[in-house]
Design a protein around this motif. Sequence first.
Motif, mmCIF file in Angstrom:
data_model
loop_
_atom_site.group_PDB
_atom_site.id
_atom_site.type_symbol
_atom_site.label_atom_id
_atom_site.label_comp_id
_atom_site.label_asym_id
_atom_site.label_seq_id
_atom_site.Cartn_x
_atom_site.Cartn_y
_atom_site.Cartn_z
ATOM 1 N N LEU A 19 -3.637 15.447 23.762
ATOM 2 C CA LEU A 19 -4.175 14.718 22.617
ATOM 3 C C LEU A 19 -3.430 13.405 22.411
ATOM 4 N N LEU A 20 -4.183 12.382 22.042
ATOM 5 C CA LEU A 20 -3.554 11.114 21.712
ATOM 6 C C LEU A 20 -4.331 10.414 20.616
ATOM 7 N N THR A 21 -3.605 9.639 19.820
ATOM 8 C CA THR A 21 -4.197 8.813 18.768
ATOM 9 C C THR A 21 -3.642 7.418 18.962
ATOM 10 N N VAL A 22 -4.529 6.494 19.261
ATOM 11 C CA VAL A 22 -4.063 5.152 19.599
ATOM 12 C C VAL A 22 -4.501 4.073 18.607
ATOM 13 N N GLU A 23 -5.202 4.454 17.558
ATOM 14 C CA GLU A 23 -5.589 3.477 16.540
ATOM 15 C C GLU A 23 -4.448 3.353 15.527
ATOM 16 N N PRO A 24 -3.763 2.218 15.530
ATOM 17 C CA PRO A 24 -2.634 2.074 14.603
ATOM 18 C C PRO A 24 -3.047 2.234 13.151
ATOM 19 N N ILE A 25 -2.238 2.955 12.416
ATOM 20 C CA ILE A 25 -2.328 3.168 10.980
ATOM 21 C C ILE A 25 -3.496 4.074 10.570
ATOM 22 N N ILE A 26 -4.585 4.091 11.294
ATOM 23 C CA ILE A 26 -5.766 4.876 10.927
ATOM 24 C C ILE A 26 -5.429 6.366 10.828
ATOM 25 N N SER A 27 -4.714 6.901 11.815
ATOM 26 C CA SER A 27 -4.416 8.336 11.778
ATOM 27 C C SER A 27 -3.496 8.688 10.616
ATOM 28 N N THR A 28 -2.584 7.792 10.273
ATOM 29 C CA THR A 28 -1.703 8.053 9.125
ATOM 30 C C THR A 28 -2.504 8.033 7.828
ATOM 31 N N ILE A 29 -3.387 7.077 7.679
ATOM 32 C CA ILE A 29 -4.243 7.008 6.482
ATOM 33 C C ILE A 29 -5.112 8.260 6.395
ATOM 34 N N ASN A 30 -5.709 8.659 7.507
ATOM 35 C CA ASN A 30 -6.536 9.872 7.515
ATOM 36 C C ASN A 30 -5.709 11.111 7.196
ATOM 37 N N PHE A 31 -4.478 11.162 7.702
ATOM 38 C CA PHE A 31 -3.596 12.289 7.390
ATOM 39 C C PHE A 31 -3.318 12.344 5.891
ATOM 40 N N ILE A 32 -2.999 11.186 5.302
ATOM 41 C CA ILE A 32 -2.708 11.138 3.867
ATOM 42 C C ILE A 32 -3.931 11.566 3.058
ATOM 43 N N LYS A 33 -5.109 11.097 3.439
ATOM 44 C CA LYS A 33 -6.347 11.478 2.737
ATOM 45 C C LYS A 33 -6.586 12.981 2.805
ATOM 46 N N GLY A 34 -6.303 13.583 3.974
ATOM 47 C CA GLY A 34 -6.591 15.002 4.157
ATOM 48 C C GLY A 34 -5.438 15.932 3.847
ATOM 49 N N ALA A 35 -4.307 15.378 3.437
ATOM 50 C CA ALA A 35 -3.128 16.213 3.182
ATOM 51 C C ALA A 35 -3.361 17.145 2.009
ATOM 52 N N ILE A 36 -2.848 18.336 2.143
ATOM 53 C CA ILE A 36 -2.992 19.345 1.092
ATOM 54 C C ILE A 36 -2.056 19.042 -0.072
ATOM 55 N N SER A 37 -0.868 18.537 0.229
ATOM 56 C CA SER A 37 0.094 18.275 -0.842
ATOM 57 C C SER A 37 0.905 17.019 -0.541
ATOM 58 N N TRP A 38 1.516 16.489 -1.601
ATOM 59 C CA TRP A 38 2.400 15.335 -1.438
ATOM 60 C C TRP A 38 3.611 15.695 -0.595
ATOM 61 N N LYS A 39 4.001 16.953 -0.669
ATOM 62 C CA LYS A 39 5.139 17.420 0.134
ATOM 63 C C LYS A 39 4.864 17.198 1.623
ATOM 64 N N ASP A 40 3.646 17.516 2.065
ATOM 65 C CA ASP A 40 3.273 17.303 3.467
ATOM 66 C C ASP A 40 3.361 15.827 3.835
ATOM 67 N N ILE A 41 2.889 14.968 2.943
ATOM 68 C CA ILE A 41 2.920 13.523 3.194
ATOM 69 C C ILE A 41 4.353 13.044 3.328
ATOM 70 N N VAL A 42 5.206 13.466 2.400
ATOM 71 C CA VAL A 42 6.606 13.038 2.427
ATOM 72 C C VAL A 42 7.287 13.531 3.694
ATOM 73 N N ILE A 43 7.079 14.791 4.031
ATOM 74 C CA ILE A 43 7.741 15.361 5.202
ATOM 75 C C ILE A 43 7.291 14.657 6.481
ATOM 76 N N ILE A 44 6.014 14.431 6.639
ATOM 77 C CA ILE A 44 5.507 13.861 7.889
ATOM 78 C C ILE A 44 5.693 12.348 7.944
ATOM 79 N N VAL A 45 5.194 11.634 6.945
ATOM 80 C CA VAL A 45 5.214 10.166 7.001
ATOM 81 C C VAL A 45 6.631 9.626 6.785
ATOM 82 N N LEU A 46 7.253 9.989 5.673
ATOM 83 C CA LEU A 46 8.608 9.496 5.434
ATOM 84 C C LEU A 46 9.602 10.084 6.434
ATOM 85 N N GLY A 47 9.360 11.312 6.851
ATOM 86 C CA GLY A 47 10.226 11.926 7.854
ATOM 87 C C GLY A 47 10.228 11.142 9.151
#
Length: 140
Positions: free
Chosen positions: A34-62
């Motif tokens: 698997l690969l994601t090559v569209e810059p920023i799009i996958s992060t935005i989609n992840f944030i939109k679909g995240a179940i909780s802010w905790k997931d966002i903080v752990i993945i994005v800020l991590g």
Amino acid sequence: MLKKFYKIIIVPYTLFLLYLMFLGMGRFQYDDNLLTVEPIISTINFIKGAISWKDIVIIVLGNIVMFVPFGFLGWVFPKLNDLKALLFSFISIIFIVEALQYFTRMGIFEIDDIILNTFGVYLGFLLRKFVEKRLGNWAV
């Protein structure tokens, strides 16, 4: 004193990070590469679909914070005191790590990870410059 501590801790820290990137945090081998090559799009989609802010903080800020220590690599390798050399070296290495995740199917090759990780290194470089200016010889 800080440089000595850093030189001792950076290798085990790097090994721990590699463990997390390939085996930790519930990783499993994907059926497909698997690969994601569209810059920023996958992060935005992840944030939109995240179940909780905790997931966002752990993945994005991590993905940023976990790489801040690599901004201090100039303490170990003097050639990496130059920001361009540091970023070029880091991007080359993180690209290889992401490719290994892709080929082993133990992760996803994501351009966003490279961007976020590199931003973390850049913040670490700025922090190192700040620490050196503030602490002077004590950092040595």
